[in-house]
Design a protein around this motif. Structure first.
Motif, PDB file in Angstrom:
ATOM      1  N   ILE A 163       0.859  -1.196   0.000  1.00 42.85           N
ATOM      2  CA  ILE A 163       0.000   0.000   0.000  1.00 42.85           C
ATOM      3  C   ILE A 163       0.892   1.240   0.000  1.00 42.85           C
ATOM      4  N   SER A 164       0.569   2.183  -0.912  1.00 40.94           N
ATOM      5  CA  SER A 164       1.268   3.469  -0.964  1.00 40.94           C
ATOM      6  C   SER A 164       0.255   4.581  -0.705  1.00 40.94           C
ATOM      7  N   ILE A 165       0.494   5.380   0.346  1.00 39.85           N
ATOM      8  CA  ILE A 165      -0.405   6.481   0.718  1.00 39.85           C
ATOM      9  C   ILE A 165       0.294   7.793   0.414  1.00 39.85           C
ATOM     10  N   GLU A 166      -0.440   8.714  -0.201  1.00 36.18           N
ATOM     11  CA  GLU A 166       0.169   9.979  -0.618  1.00 36.18           C
ATOM     12  C   GLU A 166       0.726  10.749   0.577  1.00 36.18           C
ATOM     13  N   ASN A 167       1.962  11.289   0.334  1.00 37.71           N
ATOM     14  CA  ASN A 167       2.659  12.138   1.307  1.00 37.71           C
ATOM     15  C   ASN A 167       2.949  11.434   2.639  1.00 37.71           C
ATOM     16  N   LEU A 168       3.006  10.099   2.621  1.00 31.49           N
ATOM     17  CA  LEU A 168       3.336   9.366   3.843  1.00 31.49           C
ATOM     18  C   LEU A 168       4.851   9.424   4.057  1.00 31.49           C
ATOM     19  N   GLY A 169       5.300   9.882   5.223  1.00 31.18           N
ATOM     20  CA  GLY A 169       6.729  10.010   5.476  1.00 31.18           C
ATOM     21  C   GLY A 169       7.250   9.060   6.519  1.00 31.18           C
ATOM     22  N   ASP A 170       6.380   8.566   7.402  1.00 33.72           N
ATOM     23  CA  ASP A 170       6.846   7.713   8.503  1.00 33.72           C
ATOM     24  C   ASP A 170       5.856   6.587   8.723  1.00 33.72           C
ATOM     25  N   ALA A 171       6.362   5.354   8.750  1.00 35.34           N
ATOM     26  CA  ALA A 171       5.532   4.179   9.017  1.00 35.34           C
ATOM     27  C   ALA A 171       6.394   3.137   9.694  1.00 35.34           C
ATOM     28  N   GLN A 172       5.792   2.382  10.599  1.00 33.04           N
ATOM     29  CA  GLN A 172       6.521   1.342  11.328  1.00 33.04           C
ATOM     30  C   GLN A 172       5.718   0.048  11.305  1.00 33.04           C
ATOM     31  N   GLU A 173       6.455  -1.048  11.538  1.00 36.28           N
ATOM     32  CA  GLU A 173       5.785  -2.344  11.630  1.00 36.28           C
ATOM     33  C   GLU A 173       4.832  -2.326  12.829  1.00 36.28           C
ATOM     34  N   GLY A 174       3.631  -2.882  12.623  1.00 34.42           N
ATOM     35  CA  GLY A 174       2.612  -2.909  13.677  1.00 34.42           C
ATOM     36  C   GLY A 174       1.603  -1.787  13.580  1.00 34.42           C
ATOM     37  N   ASP A 175       1.873  -0.756  12.731  1.00 36.74           N
ATOM     38  CA  ASP A 175       0.881   0.311  12.529  1.00 36.74           C
ATOM     39  C   ASP A 175      -0.344  -0.236  11.804  1.00 36.74           C
ATOM     40  N   ILE A 176      -1.460   0.399  12.024  1.00 34.90           N
ATOM     41  CA  ILE A 176      -2.733  -0.024  11.415  1.00 34.90           C
ATOM     42  C   ILE A 176      -3.151   1.001  10.363  1.00 34.90           C
ATOM     43  N   ILE A 177      -3.546   0.469   9.186  1.00 31.88           N
ATOM     44  CA  ILE A 177      -4.095   1.311   8.116  1.00 31.88           C
ATOM     45  C   ILE A 177      -5.596   1.055   8.049  1.00 31.88           C
ATOM     46  N   GLU A 178      -6.380   2.136   8.226  1.00 36.32           N
ATOM     47  CA  GLU A 178      -7.847   2.048   8.092  1.00 36.32           C
ATOM     48  C   GLU A 178      -8.248   2.630   6.745  1.00 36.32           C
ATOM     49  N   CYS A 179      -9.013   1.873   5.993  1.00 38.00           N
ATOM     50  CA  CYS A 179      -9.499   2.324   4.678  1.00 38.00           C
ATOM     51  C   CYS A 179     -10.952   2.776   4.829  1.00 38.00           C
ATOM     52  N   CYS A 180     -11.234   4.015   4.418  1.00 37.53           N
ATOM     53  CA  CYS A 180     -12.577   4.599   4.604  1.00 37.53           C
ATOM     54  C   CYS A 180     -13.147   5.038   3.251  1.00 37.53           C
ATOM     55  N   GLU A 181     -14.460   5.148   3.212  1.00 34.95           N
ATOM     56  CA  GLU A 181     -15.142   5.736   2.056  1.00 34.95           C
ATOM     57  C   GLU A 181     -16.336   6.551   2.537  1.00 34.95           C
ATOM     58  N   LYS A 182     -16.725   7.562   1.765  1.00 33.74           N
ATOM     59  CA  LYS A 182     -17.847   8.433   2.112  1.00 33.74           C
ATOM     60  C   LYS A 182     -19.116   7.904   1.461  1.00 33.74           C
ATOM     61  N   VAL A 183     -20.148   7.700   2.309  1.00 36.64           N
ATOM     62  CA  VAL A 183     -21.421   7.152   1.850  1.00 36.64           C
ATOM     63  C   VAL A 183     -22.463   8.266   1.870  1.00 36.64           C
ATOM     64  N   LEU A 184     -23.234   8.398   0.797  1.00 36.87           N
ATOM     65  CA  LEU A 184     -24.280   9.420   0.702  1.00 36.87           C
ATOM     66  C   LEU A 184     -25.469   9.015   1.568  1.00 36.87           C
ATOM     67  N   MET A 185     -25.856   9.893   2.510  1.00 33.25           N
ATOM     68  CA  MET A 185     -26.951   9.603   3.436  1.00 33.25           C
ATOM     69  C   MET A 185     -28.148  10.505   3.129  1.00 33.25           C
ATOM     70  N   THR A 186     -29.337   9.926   3.135  1.00 33.09           N
ATOM     71  CA  THR A 186     -30.566  10.705   2.939  1.00 33.09           C
ATOM     72  C   THR A 186     -30.953  11.364   4.254  1.00 33.09           C
ATOM     73  N   ARG A 187     -31.220  12.676   4.215  1.00 38.74           N
ATOM     74  CA  ARG A 187     -31.540  13.436   5.424  1.00 38.74           C
ATOM     75  C   ARG A 187     -33.043  13.687   5.529  1.00 38.74           C
ATOM     76  N   GLU A 188     -33.488  13.827   6.760  1.00 41.98           N
ATOM     77  CA  GLU A 188     -34.892  14.148   7.018  1.00 41.98           C
ATOM     78  C   GLU A 188     -34.965  15.276   8.039  1.00 41.98           C
ATOM     79  N   LEU A 189     -36.088  16.024   7.974  1.00 39.06           N
ATOM     80  CA  LEU A 189     -36.293  17.103   8.948  1.00 39.06           C
ATOM     81  C   LEU A 189     -36.649  16.509  10.308  1.00 39.06           C
TER      82      LEU A 189
END
Length: 713
Positions: A687-713
């Motif tokens: 995995i290559s993450i933009e502008n990542l400068g420091d990483a160590q063994e044992g670190d956790i990478i969380e992958c996220c995405e934005k989901v469109l939610m319907t709003r109500e009053l």
């Protein structure tokens, strides 16, 4: 026959209820109020006290008579001597001298008072009175010059100094009137309605005081929805109104007159749901007594508290009717305690609020409730003028087939007769016909009597003041001026057309939903508008472009097209021509017969206009097991996916011991030497993450995405 109440015995003795209660307490009897029972020994004790007082008065009178006779007796025995001494003592010259001195002192004192009070103080009072100018919302330059007693040119010159170019006939708004009046030393007082000062001058206050007479009490029935208010009135009036209402909820305000023990009572039926706040508040302002209906099986509810607040604000007495006592699970004492928490102290707890247990279904306690109303009315001593010009309040307005524009009016003062000219808000006319609550024709209406009047030139607004005037010409003139005021106020408001709506959308301003409301009667129109105004409008602005009583016509459709509005038809039909035009112009017309459904529909429509919200959701997690630093590619994390999946192009967070160290987009995702779009659970990847400068063994990478939610009053 049972024992009498104190108020009944008070009538027989010719006393007030309070006076009799005080008398019994002074005799040592424990009585709380006028509703306490009058026992035979109490009545005998009161009669005995009256007999003793009569005997004492007779003896006192005889004593005074003997004293007068004893004073006159020496004059008869020693007539000559006594007469001479009295003639010498009453010297006419001395009396005249003292009288002259007293008159001189009085004249001297008057002069000093005139210099201090009659000259200086009244002059200041007159000057202060002259500084108050009562005006309406607008006034022309000519009218203002007459009121200020100056020339029109003086007002025009002041307007020019304020940066306004005006003509003689131009209308000035209240801000300009205040500025001009301030230049001449006047303080402006705004009238609630145009022409009110003219109508006030037609009423002779002295004549009104002479002609005061007793009137029937106006009672407002309030409480929570489904607590039995309409059922209570049904039993009293021996009619079935609730069955005619949609959903068994009172949709309109109605007034009814009943007779109990030869005394009249006028009931005002106000809806119980919280959306009818404005209607119920208006009902409380009209009435003298409020009957608060509380179901003993349900207790005090939010609408009950709301009704209590309205009544307290209006300052009218309350009578609590504990309904549904025929049910087995009734807990009356619990309800009384709940009322005590709301500062409503009933008589059983030492308070002054009458509390009557009733059953609107079986009729138990209804007579006691009506007796309590009449007692409260007697203590209020309600009086009004029966010979002055009729005055009242519009409680309902509608258009009826074959009759035209009709209005339900509650007369509060004077007597209305057929043929009387009248003014009501911005509408005027002459009374052509009058009908009572049974739809029977009547010739005149007394105070505290509800009536349906025909003869309006335009439909009045609910809550307008109805007043009979001397001349129809004057009524038309005042109505014309008030219409001009309404148009002037509307012209100052922001209007919504297709062009302004387009500009709002182009500029990215706040989203708007425009509505046109058409209802069967004015009370429902006001309740619907009030319910819509309660909807949240932080992001979506709700605008009522037009609201009126009557069926949906072609003009409504054309207005909806020009303003981009939705038409809401409540309990009214849609004319055939309007329906065809709406289909051709693609205008939405929604018809409803229950207000709550209409408001919920508008809520959903407003929810559709809300800006969408994006929610961040974690779709996968990977553990870094090796770190590679490549000169051209940067830091590459050799990772193992242990939850979900990792996607290329997704948003990623680098965490170490729960702390976020870096956030960025996944630029590259590889398995072995191949580029892949995603890597699933239990697989290894680079995995290559933009502008990542420091990483160590044992670190956790969380992958996220934005989901469109319907709003109500």
């Amino acid at each position: 026959m049972g024992n009498k109440r104190i108020y009944q015995a008070a009538k027989e003795f010719g006393l007030t209820s309070i006076a009799l209660v005080n008398l019994l307490q002074s005799l040592g009897y424990e009585v709380k109020n006028h509703m306490s029972t009058m026992l035979p020994d109490m009545e005998n004790a009161v009669r005995k006290r009256f007999d003793e007082e009569r005997e004492a008065a007779r003896l006192e009178e005889e004593k005074k008579k003997k004293m007068h006779e004893s004073e006159a007796a020496p004059d008869k025995k020693k007539d000559g001597k006594k007469t001479k001494r009295r003639r010498k003592f009453v010297d006419k010259v001395v009396v005249d001298t003292k009288l002259t001195q007293t008159l001189h002192q009085i004249r001297t004192g008057d002069k000093r008072k005139k210099r201090k009070i009659d000259v200086k103080a009244p002059a200041e009072q007159v000057q202060e009175e002259k500084k108050v100018l009562r005006v309406s919302e607008f006034m022309s330059v000519t009218e203002l010059s007459k009121r200020l007693d100056v020339g029109p040119n003086d007002i025009i010159s002041i307007c020019l100094s304020l940066g306004l170019v005006v003509s003689v006939n131009q209308r000035l708004d209240i801000d300009v009137i205040s500025a001009v009046a301030d230049e001449f030393g006047y303080e402006v007082e705004l009238l609630p309605e145009w022409g009110e000062d003219i109508l006030d001058t037609d009423t002779d206050e002295e004549e009104k005081e002479i002609q005061l007479g007793k009137r029937a009490p106006i009672v407002s029935v309030m409480g929570h929805v489904d607590h039995g208010k309409t059922s209570l009135l049904d039993f009293i009036r021996r009619s079935r109104v609730a069955e005619q209402e949609v959903g068994s909820i009172t949709q309109h305000i109605s007034a009814y007159e009943v007779v109990h023990n030869k005394d009249k009572i006028t009931f005002l039926d106000t809806p119980g749901h919280e959306l009818f706040t404005a209607m119920r508040a208006r009902g409380a302002q009209l009435t003298d007594i409020c009957v608060l209906v509380v179901a003993v099986n349900d207790g005090v509810k939010p609408q009950t508290v709301e009704a209590i607040d309205h009544v307290k604000a209006a300052g009218i007495p309350i009578i609590v009717a504990l309904n549904k006592i025929d049910l087995g699970k009734a807990n009356i004492e619990k309800v009384k305690q709940q009322l005590l928490e709301r500062k409503i102290m009933v008589e059983d707890y030492g308070g002054k609020v009458q509390c009557v247990p009733i059953s609107a279904k079986t009729g138990e306690g209804i007579d006691e409730l009506l007796d309590a109303i009449l007692i409260e009315a007697e203590m209020l001593d309600l009086k009004t003028s029966f010979e002055a010009k009729a005055k009242g309040t519009i409680i309902e307005a509608s258009v009826e087939k074959g009759r035209g524009m009709m209005a339900d009016i509650l007369i509060t003062e004077g007597v209305a007769k057929i043929g009387d000219p009248f003014i009501a808000g911005s509408s005027s006319g002459r009374i052509r016909a009058m009908f009572n609550e049974l739809d029977e024709k009547i010739d005149n209406v007394m105070p505290s009597q509800p009536v349906k009047i025909m003869g309006f030139d335009k439909l009045p607004d609910v809550g307008d003041t109805f007043q009979v005037v001397q001349e129809e010409r004057k009524a038309r003139e005042i109505a014309r001026k008030r219409i001009l005021v309404e148009k002037f106020q509307q012209s100052r408001m922001k209007t919504f057309t297709a062009e302004t709506l387009q500009s709002v959308l182009e500029n990215g301003e706040q989203n708007k939903l425009n509505l046109i409301l058409k209802c069967d009667v004015g009370g429902s129109l006001e309740a619907l508008a009030d319910g819509l105004a309660r909807l949240p409008q932080d992001e979506i602005s709700l605008t009522i472009v037009h609201k009126a009583v009557g069926p949906v016509n072609e003009n409504d459709v054309l207005l909806a097209q020009s303003s981009g509005a939705i038409i809401i038809a409540y309990n009214v039909p849609v004319r055939t021509e309007a329906s065809k035009l709406a289909v051709a112009r693609k205008i939405v017309i929604k018809s409803y017969n229950i207000i709550f459904e209409a408001i919920e529909s508008i809520r959903k429509a407003m929810s559709g206009l809300l800006e969408p919200e994006y929610e961040e959701r974690i779709i996968g997690k990977a553990e870094i097991r090796n770190v590679f630093v490549i000169s051209k590619a940067g830091v590459i994390c050799g990772s193992y996916v242990f939850d979900g999946e990792i996607k290329r192009g997704a948003y990623a967070r680098l965490k170490r011991k729960g702390e976020i160290l870096h956030q960025g987009k996944i630029n590259s995702l590889k398995r072995f030497k191949d580029d892949v779009r995603k890597v699933e659970t239990n697989f290894e990847c680079g995995i290559s993450i933009e502008n990542l400068g420091d990483a160590q063994e044992g670190d956790i990478i969380e992958c996220c995405e934005k989901v469109l939610m319907t709003r109500e009053l």
